[in-house]
Design an enzyme around this catalytic site. Sequence first.
Site, PDB file in Angstrom:
ATOM      1  CB  ALA A  69      -0.912  -0.018   1.218  1.00  0.00           C
ATOM      2  CB  THR A  70       2.462   3.136  -2.784  1.00  0.00           C
ATOM      3  OG1 THR A  70       1.228   3.425  -3.430  1.00  0.00           O
ATOM      4  CG2 THR A  70       3.136   1.972  -3.490  1.00  0.00           C
ATOM      5  CB  CYS A  71      -1.551   5.582   0.097  1.00  0.00           C
ATOM      6  SG  CYS A  71      -2.449   4.143   0.705  1.00  0.00           S
ATOM      7  CG  MET A  72      -1.354   3.729   4.521  1.00  0.00           C
ATOM      8  SD  MET A  72      -2.434   2.643   5.463  1.00  0.00           S
ATOM      9  CE  MET A  72      -2.575   1.242   4.337  1.00  0.00           C
TER      10      MET A  72
END
Length: 1028
Positions: free
Chosen positions: A994-997
Amino acid sequence: MFFSGDPSSNRKRVDLGGRSSKERDRKKLLEQAKLERNKRSWMRQQNSAALVIQKCFRGRKVVKAERGNARQRFYTIYGKHCQRADSQCFGPDSDFLRELHYFVSPHNVSDFSTLVETCRLLSQFAKDSGGVLKLFGGSDYLSNRALVDFRVKMLAYACIQAVHYNRYQFKDELLPTSSDSGSPINILLKAVAMLIDPKLPWPCKIVSYLLQKNIYCIFRELVITGKESYKSEGRVEKVSLMETVLALVIAHTGQGHCVCLDVDLKCSFTSQILTIPFLWQIFPYLKEIYVTRGLCQHYLHNMATCTESYEKVLPADMSVESPGYTCLLGNLLEAVGVALARPACPYDMAIDFANVATLLLELLPPIQTSNTDSVTGDDDMVIDDAPEVVPLSKELEKQISNAVDPRFLLQLTNVLFGNSSLVADSTDKISDKEAAAIGAACSFLHVTFTILPLERIMTVLAYRTELVSVLWNFMKRCHKNQNWSCLSTVSPYLPADAFGWLLPLAVFCPVYKHMLMIVDNEEFYEQEKPLSLKDIRLLIVMLKQDLWQILWLNPVAPMKFNTNTLSLKKHRVEFVQYRVIVAASELLSQLQDWNNRRQFVHPSNFHADGVNDHFISQAMIENTRAYDILKQAPFLVPFTSRVKLFTSQLAAIKERPGSHSLFNRTTFKIRRDGVLEDAFSQLSTLSEEDLRGVIRVTFVNEFGVEEAGIDGGGIFKDFMEDITRAAFDMQYGLFKETIDHLLYPNPGSGMIHEQHLQFFHFLGIILGKAMFEGILVDIPFATFFLSKLKQKHNYLNDLPSLDPELYRHLIFLKRYEGDLAELELYFVIFNNDFGEQTAEELIQNGKNVRVGNDNVITFIHLVANHRLNTQIRLQSSHFLRGFQQLIQKDWIDMFNEHELQLLISGSVDGFDVDDLRSNTNYAGGYHREHYVIEMFWEILKNFSLENQHKFLKFVTGCSRGPLLGFKYLEPLFCIQRAAGSASEEALGRLPTSATCMNLLKLPPYRSKEQMEQKLLYAINAEAGFDLS
């Protein structure tokens, strides 16, 4: 006496002041006596003054009458027009001259005629009787010496008085060059010239008397009056009598056999005559005499030793546009230019001239004959107390700027630095003579840089003189021996308590900086010209120490300067310090660029030793001294500290009220197969405020279906990398690649895309948005293009990265020892875009201007400028406009081009796995010592550099880590256990992210081989968020 009935009639008066009436009456009596005594004294003075006036009046009346009688006797004996006078009348036994001197008056018309006729007879009889000496002295001059000397000096002065009094009547005859003219003025001046002939025994007596009578003040008025009707165009090649007389008088300097005493500087030749505008156009012969007979050196020395301000010494200005000091400077420059060209020009004269010219130049307003961008370009700042300056006349500006030409500067520096002691070994002691030469040259050149246009000045100083070598040799020895005071004590320009290195640095830095613009890589790195690399390392140490001294330890008071030199003189030390700050900062920045091309010193050598946590904390606050230093000399501060400040500035913008508001968020839908087109159409419509706001992206795959996942920042990162990869691809035609695979704008982009400039503006926004959000993008830009983001100019030494073959050809021309004209090169360059060849002139009518040995440096500059600046100007300017919508110029001014590339792309080296491990969180049952985690870090550490970058992109959306380390990754990297059970089905799943996290979901694989296989498959799949 009986009572009258009035109760107050016999009452005694009481003085409530406590004084008796007797005391009061006594004081009043004394004051009255004093007044009467003063009155009597005043009456006596009046009577005495009246007697003096009456006596004087009667005396003058008697003298006038007696002179009238003497005049009549003279007419009776010799005739009204001296028709009965003969050669014996001029002898010591005759009363002819005694009577004449007694009654002659310049105000009397008949006396003027008599004097003219006497001078005519003098010329005639001197020719007939064998000379002036025999005519006046007779057969025995020595026995009548006192009488004869008195008569000739009185006659000479009477002639000059007559010319002066009648100057307006005969103004057309004051300056003509025809000596055969029978005009009264010519006859009188010819007589004076005959009387002060240096072959006679009495010229010093005459000139001394004339100097007592302020002869130069009289001649000034004569020349100014005659100048009004004088036309130099019609002048014949003869010497005027006025010029002849002046040439004879100025030769009396009290030196050698001359016994004349020096006069007050206010009444001297320098003050009265040299302040006449364009003097040498009127008196060219006088200029020759002034230069060749050592007179220039004498009068310059008198000016140099003057303790008063020149404004108090010089006469009143002839006009507002032609002040006296300006006329004096113009005449001195022209005369000294001739003196310097002569062999064996005196060293002392050059010193005196430099000191005098410095003070005169300092009074000038800036000369606007061309671009006066001074050493810096940021000097156009204002001093509140600066008075309004009236510009000079264009003729005077032209005279001064033409006089200080390359030849003049070359000759002056050769005379000043021609002494062998100036190139002595660095262990030699610095003599006062050497220090005086350095101080005089530096003060003159410092003021010249402020006043005159820099184009010609810098080129000749950098390439045709030894100025850089001489100044560096001097500074190196002063630094080694800590003997800067040797310059402060002999240089009159700055006070003795000023830093001794200020003046040398104010001149050395801009000249050496100019020299480095044309020095090629072989000269700098291999041949080590003009300075060795060892010397450059020492120079860097000296410059950073001196900058730190005047910026932080002993800062100059906050002051703003314009080019009004009256205010610069008032704040002389402050202005020199300001100039040193600007010039030294620019030179250190340039040396840092050379170091980035090929390292010859560790980058930390540019950092100031005094930078600490307190300084950094202050630098983050606007309007503090540390903040200003960061703007003026950012290289003094370590790169990581500047990155922290940059990120804090970005954070402050993002934290403004409303920046994270839901109403300030923009959502894009982007097709995977149309990333560039969709982004261009949607981003181009956003305002600057929206661009700085939050942008969320939803991808649509090739089937038209929105990809799974909510954009928490990771999808936007993925979008930024996709768009930069597409837009900066050479196949798209907007950018080209150098031989080192570095990107720069395609000069022919307009032939590929009709809207190419709009696309460059859009790409500037994209890069600005990436930096604004802290997203590193893998775009290797060419250094000469990055300099455009800093609005800097590129020079020859930037050309090898673009066109090494062209660079080699230009260096060949630079070092060519034959006649370049034989190569048949012209000021034309040929462009070849997509097979179409076009010719472009580098200068006006360049196709007809042949390249020769005298203009080859200009040709090389122009070719390099065309390729590095002109060809990509439009593309770069539009890119910059888009970039600056998000990133302010002063933010990136803290970084050089090499550091700016790091801000954009991060380090090209592999990231520090140990640093990532130290800044990692764990979840889902994992912890630091879990066997799966131990296997993971061991596998990651053994990955190739390419796979490490792919892994980083897989988990964070960007292939490069934060510049300051993973401690600054937001949020911190986290490894979470995926697939709660360890079943075969669960262990067969791929790792997800999860690149956003910045989150890696890692199944608990049982072996290193399985984990490595699954990780490599996942990071190389290049799938979208559907992989999750």
